[in-house]
Design an enzyme around this catalytic site. Structure first.
Site, PDB file in Angstrom:
ATOM      1  N   GLU A  30      -3.428  -3.151 -11.071  1.00 27.31           N
ATOM      2  CA  GLU A  30      -3.721  -2.480 -10.813  1.00 27.31           C
ATOM      3  C   GLU A  30      -3.805  -0.891 -11.592  1.00 27.31           C
ATOM      4  O   GLU A  30      -3.456  -0.631 -12.389  1.00 27.31           O
ATOM      5  CB  GLU A  30      -2.410  -1.825 -10.419  1.00 27.31           C
ATOM      6  CG  GLU A  30      -1.065  -2.830  -9.452  1.00 27.31           C
ATOM      7  CD  GLU A  30      -0.826  -2.128  -8.538  1.00 27.31           C
ATOM      8  OE1 GLU A  30      -0.733  -1.615  -6.691  1.00 27.31           O
ATOM      9  OE2 GLU A  30       0.810  -1.724  -8.751  1.00 27.31           O
ATOM     10  N   HIS A  57       5.248  -1.920 -12.927  1.00 28.34           N
ATOM     11  CA  HIS A  57       4.992  -0.846 -12.268  1.00 28.34           C
ATOM     12  C   HIS A  57       4.262   0.676 -12.550  1.00 28.34           C
ATOM     13  O   HIS A  57       4.925   0.652 -13.606  1.00 28.34           O
ATOM     14  CB  HIS A  57       5.670  -1.208 -10.984  1.00 28.34           C
ATOM     15  CG  HIS A  57       4.708   0.161  -9.538  1.00 28.34           C
ATOM     16  ND1 HIS A  57       4.456   1.664  -9.611  1.00 28.34           N
ATOM     17  CD2 HIS A  57       3.644  -0.393  -9.170  1.00 28.34           C
ATOM     18  CE1 HIS A  57       3.346   1.672  -8.958  1.00 28.34           C
ATOM     19  NE2 HIS A  57       3.165   0.551  -8.120  1.00 28.34           N
ATOM     20  N   SER A  96      -4.908   2.135  -3.279  1.00 33.13           N
ATOM     21  CA  SER A  96      -5.865   2.283  -2.758  1.00 33.13           C
ATOM     22  C   SER A  96      -6.327   1.444  -1.982  1.00 33.13           C
ATOM     23  O   SER A  96      -7.673   1.655  -1.540  1.00 33.13           O
ATOM     24  CB  SER A  96      -6.422   3.168  -3.190  1.00 33.13           C
ATOM     25  OG  SER A  96      -6.345   4.559  -3.751  1.00 33.13           O
ATOM     26  N   ASN A 105       4.356  -2.412  -1.228  1.00 32.66           N
ATOM     27  CA  ASN A 105       5.561  -1.767  -1.871  1.00 32.66           C
ATOM     28  C   ASN A 105       5.757  -0.369  -1.474  1.00 32.66           C
ATOM     29  O   ASN A 105       4.768   0.458  -1.109  1.00 32.66           O
ATOM     30  CB  ASN A 105       4.309  -1.438  -2.995  1.00 32.66           C
ATOM     31  CG  ASN A 105       5.345  -0.692  -4.253  1.00 32.66           C
ATOM     32  OD1 ASN A 105       6.593  -0.672  -3.524  1.00 32.66           O
ATOM     33  ND2 ASN A 105       4.986  -0.094  -5.728  1.00 32.66           N
ATOM     34  N   TRP A 106       6.907  -0.461  -0.185  1.00 30.66           N
ATOM     35  CA  TRP A 106       6.571   0.479  -0.002  1.00 30.66           C
ATOM     36  C   TRP A 106       8.168   1.533  -0.992  1.00 30.66           C
ATOM     37  O   TRP A 106       7.640   2.991  -0.473  1.00 30.66           O
ATOM     38  CB  TRP A 106       8.735   0.874   0.888  1.00 30.66           C
ATOM     39  CG  TRP A 106       8.170  -0.226   2.180  1.00 30.66           C
ATOM     40  CD1 TRP A 106       6.988  -1.307   1.855  1.00 30.66           C
ATOM     41  CD2 TRP A 106       8.995  -0.943   3.374  1.00 30.66           C
ATOM     42  NE1 TRP A 106       6.995  -1.515   3.760  1.00 30.66           N
ATOM     43  CE2 TRP A 106       7.895  -1.846   4.017  1.00 30.66           C
ATOM     44  CE3 TRP A 106      10.662  -0.514   3.189  1.00 30.66           C
ATOM     45  CZ2 TRP A 106       8.828  -2.395   5.503  1.00 30.66           C
ATOM     46  CZ3 TRP A 106      10.969  -1.625   4.689  1.00 30.66           C
ATOM     47  CH2 TRP A 106      10.402  -2.035   5.265  1.00 30.66           C
ATOM     48  N   LYS A 107       7.530   1.210  -2.666  1.00 32.79           N
ATOM     49  CA  LYS A 107       7.995   2.931  -2.920  1.00 32.79           C
ATOM     50  C   LYS A 107       8.917   3.601  -2.140  1.00 32.79           C
ATOM     51  O   LYS A 107      10.528   2.728  -2.074  1.00 32.79           O
ATOM     52  CB  LYS A 107       6.899   3.611  -3.543  1.00 32.79           C
ATOM     53  CG  LYS A 107       5.585   3.110  -3.737  1.00 32.79           C
ATOM     54  CD  LYS A 107       4.980   4.243  -4.344  1.00 32.79           C
ATOM     55  CE  LYS A 107       3.229   2.430  -4.809  1.00 32.79           C
ATOM     56  NZ  LYS A 107       2.320   3.682  -5.397  1.00 32.79           N
ATOM     57  N   GLU A 133       4.185   3.783 -12.647  1.00 32.04           N
ATOM     58  CA  GLU A 133       4.756   4.352 -11.761  1.00 32.04           C
ATOM     59  C   GLU A 133       6.526   4.673 -12.530  1.00 32.04           C
ATOM     60  O   GLU A 133       7.000   5.431 -12.571  1.00 32.04           O
ATOM     61  CB  GLU A 133       5.608   4.361 -10.068  1.00 32.04           C
ATOM     62  CG  GLU A 133       4.317   5.066  -9.685  1.00 32.04           C
ATOM     63  CD  GLU A 133       4.160   4.662  -7.662  1.00 32.04           C
ATOM     64  OE1 GLU A 133       4.923   4.726  -7.211  1.00 32.04           O
ATOM     65  OE2 GLU A 133       2.981   5.522  -7.414  1.00 32.04           O
ATOM     66  N   GLY A 162      -3.193   5.345  -4.671  1.00 27.12           N
ATOM     67  CA  GLY A 162      -2.452   6.312  -4.547  1.00 27.12           C
ATOM     68  C   GLY A 162      -3.617   7.824  -4.485  1.00 27.12           C
ATOM     69  O   GLY A 162      -2.845   8.907  -4.350  1.00 27.12           O
TER      70      GLY A 162
HETATM   71  P1  PGA Z   1      -1.156   2.616  -2.916  1.00 23.52           P
HETATM   72  O1  PGA Z   1      -0.690   2.285  -4.088  1.00 23.52           O
HETATM   73  O2  PGA Z   1      -1.846   1.278  -2.101  1.00 23.52           O
HETATM   74  O3  PGA Z   1      -0.586   3.773  -1.989  1.00 23.52           O
HETATM   75  O4  PGA Z   1      -2.772   3.710  -3.942  1.00 23.52           O
HETATM   76  C1  PGA Z   1      -0.612   0.737  -4.830  1.00 23.52           C
HETATM   77  C2  PGA Z   1       1.386   0.121  -5.702  1.00 23.52           C
HETATM   78  O5  PGA Z   1       1.432   1.635  -6.178  1.00 23.52           O
HETATM   79  O6  PGA Z   1       1.540  -1.035  -5.512  1.00 23.52           O
END
Ligand code: PGA
Length: 248
Positions: free
Chosen positions: A167, A96, A209, A9-11, A98, A173
């Site tokens: 998640e 997700h 993470s 997931n590149w966000k 976010e 993150g």
């Molecule tokens: P992260 O993000 O690996 O940077 O914790 C995972 C995600 O949000 O899918």
């Protein structure tokens, strides 16, 4: 050997020009190991570049990070499943954390997005997970069950083209990952819920993470069918190494 999924997931990182460069570096690291699939979720405007760049690699697929549930119309800034599909997406993230916490997406909206994705022939990668406060209050399973129920409610009965990603919000993150045992315990509960309410949906990834140091230990846990990775997927060499390490 168990088939494992490595989802990146590149966000809000890596535009179309950078994506071409990324893939050149990623492929220069050599052949992907057998028995694994790599899924890229770039920003929507980079999907086409990534889809072109991975064409011919049967074990690599591309998705978008979000879709809107309406098929078309006056929805400025949104993209539909059909538009994402035209650009080369075969899947989409839905729900997700976010999207839920930064953009205020509700459980009900994730349900509409899962249904819209399936209607557009995109496979949803549905993200669920509890916050730290919910975990500490002992609500993890109740929260996840509610998220699953709402997200899967609008799908046609028997439609099982969905992957679930567990998640925990407190692990995303933050550098603080769930232990393999913590993750496996929740995966077991999710698996039991799915067997009862959505039989046929069987693939569960862990995210939060995940990095080069912990990926092997996490994937040694048979409950985990793969990983969804944000930060550690942004460097092409690091990502290739993570896939190799996790698939070994
Ligand atoms: P992260 O993000 O690996 O940077 O914790 C995972 C995600 O949000 O899918």
């Amino acid at each position: 050997m168990k088939y494992r999924v490595f989802a990146a997931n590149w966000k809000m990182n890596i535009g179309p020009l950078e994506a071409r460069e990324y893939l050149r570096s990623f492929f220069s690291a050599g052949q992907l190991p057998r028995g694994c699939g790599v899924w890229f979720f770039p920003p929507a405007v980079s999907v086409e570049a990534v889809a072109r760049g991975v064409a011919g690699h049967d074990n690599i697929a591309v998705g978008v990070q979000d879709i809107y549930w309406e098929p078309k119309g006056a929805f400025t800034g949104a993209i539909s499943g059909a538009i994402a599909s035209q650009a080369g997406a075969r899947m989409t993230l839905v729900g997700h954390s976010e999207r839920r916490h930064v953009f205020g997406e509700t459980d009900e909206q994730t349900g509409k997005k899962v249904a819209a994705a399936l209607a557009a022939d995109l496979s949803p990668l549905l993200c669920v997970g509890e916050t730290l406060a919910q975990r500490e209050a002992g609500e993890t399973i109740a929260v996840i069950s509610r998220q699953l129920e709402a997200a899967l409610a609008g799908r046609a009965a028997g439609q099982s083209r969905v992957t679930v990603a567990y998640e925990p919000v407190w692990a995303i993150g933050t550098g603080r990952n769930a232990t393999p045992q913590d993750a496996a315990d929740v995966h077991k509960e999710i698996r039991a819920w799915l067997a009862k309410h959505a039989p046929g949906i069987v693939r569960i990834l862990y995210g939060g993470s995940v990095n080069l140091k912990n990926v092997a230990q996490l994937l040694a846990e048979p409950e985990l069918d793969g990983v969804l990775v944000g930060g550690a997927s942004l460097d092409p060499h690091g990502w290739a190494e993570l896939v190799r390490t996790g698939a070994a």
